[in-house]
Design an enzyme around this catalytic site. Structure first.
Site, PDB file in Angstrom:
ATOM      1  N   ARG A  37       0.825  -1.212   0.000  1.00 37.38           N
ATOM      2  CA  ARG A  37       0.000   0.000   0.000  1.00 37.38           C
ATOM      3  C   ARG A  37       0.863   1.267   0.000  1.00 37.38           C
ATOM      4  O   ARG A  37       0.472   2.282  -0.579  1.00 37.38           O
ATOM      5  CB  ARG A  37      -0.956   0.001   1.196  1.00 37.38           C
ATOM      6  CG  ARG A  37      -2.173  -0.864   0.960  1.00 37.38           C
ATOM      7  CD  ARG A  37      -3.151  -0.842   2.131  1.00 37.38           C
ATOM      8  NE  ARG A  37      -4.406  -1.476   1.744  1.00 37.38           N
ATOM      9  CZ  ARG A  37      -5.392  -1.736   2.599  1.00 37.38           C
ATOM     10  NH1 ARG A  37      -5.275  -1.421   3.885  1.00 37.38           N
ATOM     11  NH2 ARG A  37      -6.504  -2.303   2.174  1.00 37.38           N
ATOM     12  N   LYS A 197     -17.458 -18.352   2.653  1.00 39.22           N
ATOM     13  CA  LYS A 197     -18.888 -18.256   2.953  1.00 39.22           C
ATOM     14  C   LYS A 197     -19.725 -17.576   1.891  1.00 39.22           C
ATOM     15  O   LYS A 197     -19.351 -16.544   1.354  1.00 39.22           O
ATOM     16  CB  LYS A 197     -19.059 -17.482   4.255  1.00 39.22           C
ATOM     17  CG  LYS A 197     -18.586 -18.254   5.465  1.00 39.22           C
ATOM     18  CD  LYS A 197     -18.808 -17.429   6.691  1.00 39.22           C
ATOM     19  CE  LYS A 197     -18.575 -18.262   7.944  1.00 39.22           C
ATOM     20  NZ  LYS A 197     -18.681 -17.401   9.128  1.00 39.22           N
ATOM     21  N   GLY A 354      -9.316  -8.932   0.273  1.00 45.41           N
ATOM     22  CA  GLY A 354      -8.486  -9.557   1.310  1.00 45.41           C
ATOM     23  C   GLY A 354      -7.580 -10.707   0.898  1.00 45.41           C
ATOM     24  O   GLY A 354      -6.455 -10.502   0.466  1.00 45.41           O
ATOM     25  N   GLY A 377     -12.668  -4.530   1.772  1.00 49.50           N
ATOM     26  CA  GLY A 377     -14.092  -4.203   1.812  1.00 49.50           C
ATOM     27  C   GLY A 377     -14.548  -3.330   0.651  1.00 49.50           C
ATOM     28  O   GLY A 377     -15.636  -3.523   0.109  1.00 49.50           O
TER      29      GLY A 377
HETATM   30  C1  3PG Z   1      -8.706  -1.540   4.858  1.00 49.64           C
HETATM   31  O1  3PG Z   1      -7.687  -1.823   5.478  1.00 49.64           O
HETATM   32  O2  3PG Z   1      -9.403  -2.386   4.278  1.00 49.64           O
HETATM   33  C2  3PG Z   1      -9.106  -0.104   4.758  1.00 49.64           C
HETATM   34  O3  3PG Z   1      -8.084   0.721   5.195  1.00 49.64           O
HETATM   35  C3  3PG Z   1     -10.391   0.164   5.510  1.00 49.64           C
HETATM   36  O4  3PG Z   1     -10.216  -0.096   6.862  1.00 49.64           O
HETATM   37  P1  3PG Z   1     -11.500  -0.281   7.785  1.00 49.64           P
HETATM   38  O5  3PG Z   1     -12.137  -1.583   7.356  1.00 49.64           O
HETATM   39  O6  3PG Z   1     -11.011  -0.316   9.194  1.00 49.64           O
HETATM   40  O7  3PG Z   1     -12.418   0.880   7.518  1.00 49.64           O
END
Ligand code: 3PG
Ligand code: MG
Length: 396
Positions: A37, A197, A354, A377
């Site tokens: 990142r 899942k 992820g 996310g």
């Molecule tokens: C992440 O690491 O996916 C983003 O920085 C968002 O983090 P968060 O899910 O804590 O908002």
């Protein structure tokens, strides 16, 4: 979708530029363990600095409830300086006198990190007073954290309402790649979705079946679909209460003329552990005391075929228990195949979310994909077809 303002439209010379990036990097014992990142934001930071803007970085780290030294961004500064090969200043607060003095102290072309925005409650509440306090230290706002753009927080969205806002280079590249993958893709489009899942990916599956030509389902979630079709899956991980949901998704796919490609065989084991003895079985012969831990060899062939037919590929989630050998085989082989098609110029491939990046790294093919998102996310919400607040606010 491509009508957002970018750094090309921004006059940064002599300006105080608030740059929202994602410094939420994995850390162990105070050391950053993956700098991906950090590397991604280098073009944005050096662009602004090179054009004589003051680079003032805003970011969150972790999910602190108030001020917490263990979640201070100070720990990330040495790694960022190392990646940038230049000095990076730090201020112990992101608003108020402390922040203002630090901003005044840097010269145009220099880089400053302000402390974790989540140390203030106003960040996650997108509180207008907190937004104003942040905005006091900036003339313009550059958003370069796609991976946090699903959050309507003060630094990811609120600032775009009070300051002129622009997409940074990473955000721009990400949005352009995503547009090519699902916005106006070259067809046929194939999506590969895996992971444990169904329950976490219902919206995503429903959206994808209406957009793509074929959907490959693997991982633990495929077991739920197989079970819903009456396959005896032994002791495999599955969400049996979601059988109806799985059938609904398949019916929707059928209507939308999206082919669902489920495993046709399985690699099973009797223990969920590394190097557990593995056996390939047809779906009609899964032993009642065994569990499916990966797609089987015939399934891998079918997935290769689906990838061969595709012009565009979107990938989220591993196809098996890829953290355990040899149950990483399906994921690794499919990823290598997609990588090869991409290298040959036959496929545009976009992956994210992820575990996906870890799986592609393990297969050593992340660099061969057209684009790999570092977002978790946010990538999922984008796959679900949801508007991302931090992107919406950038649209001209
Ligand atoms: C992440 O690491 O996916 C983003 O920085 C968002 O983090 P968060 O899910 O804590 O908002
Ligand atoms: Mg997260």
């Amino acid at each position: 979708m491509t009508t957002f303002r970018t750094l090309d439209d921004a006059d940064v010379k002599g300006k105080r530029v608030l740059v929202r990036v994602d410094l939420n990097v994995p850390m162990e014992n105070g050391k950053v363990t993956d700098v991906t990142r950090l590397e991604r934001i280098v073009p944005t930071l050096t662009d602004i600095a090179g054009r004589g803007g003051k680079v003032i970085i805003l970011a969150h780290f972790g999910r602190p409830k108030g001020v917490d030294p263990a979640q201070s961004l100070k720990q990330v500064v040495p790694s960022l300086a190392h990646v940038l090969k230049r000095h990076v200043a730090f201020a112990e607060d992101c608003i108020g006198e402390v922040a203002k003095r630090a901003v005044d102290a840097i010269k145009p072309g220099e880089i400053l990190v302000l402390e974790n925005t989540r140390f203030h409650k106003g960040e996650e509440k997108n509180d207008p007073d907190f937004v104003r306090a942040l905005a006091e230290n900036g003339d313009i706002w550059v958003a370069d954290a796609f991976s946090a753009s699903h959050r309507a927080h003060a630094s990811t969205e609120g600032l775009g309402r009070v300051l002129p806002g622009y997409a940074g280079r990473t955000m721009q590249a990400e949005l352009e790649a995503l547009e090519k993958a699902l916005g106006k893709p070259k067809r046929p489009v194939v999506a590969v979705v895996g992971g444990a899942k169904v329950s976490t990916k219902i919206d995503l599956l429903e959206n994808l079946v209406s957009k793509v030509d074929a959907l490959v389902i693997g991982g633990g979630m495929a077991n739920t679909f197989l079970h819903a079709q009456g396959v005896k899956i032994g002791k495999s991980l599955a969400e049996k209460d979601l059988a109806e949901t799985a059938r609904r998704i398949m019916a929707k796919a059928d209507k939308a003329k999206c082919a669902i490609i489920l495993p046709v065989d399985a690699t099973v084991a009797y223990h969920f552990e590394n190097n557990a003895p593995a056996f390939a079985y047809g779906l009609d012969a899964i032993p009642s005391d065994a569990m499916i831990l990966d797609v089987g060899p015939q399934s891998i062939e079918r997935i290769h075929g689906a990838i061969d037919d595709a012009a565009t590929l979107v990938w989220n989630g591993p196809l098996g228990a890829f953290e355990l050998h040899p149950f990483d085989k399906g994921t690794v082989e499919a990823a290598r195949h997609a990588a090869k098609r991409t290298r040959d110029g036959k496929l545009l491939s976009v992956a994210g979310g992820g575990d996906t990046v870890a799986a592609l790294n393990a297969a050593k093919v992340a660099d061969d994909f057209t684009y790999v998102s570092t977002a978790g996310g946010a990538f999922l919400e984008w796959l679900e077809g949801k508007p991302l607040p931090g992107v919406e606010v950038l649209k001209a």
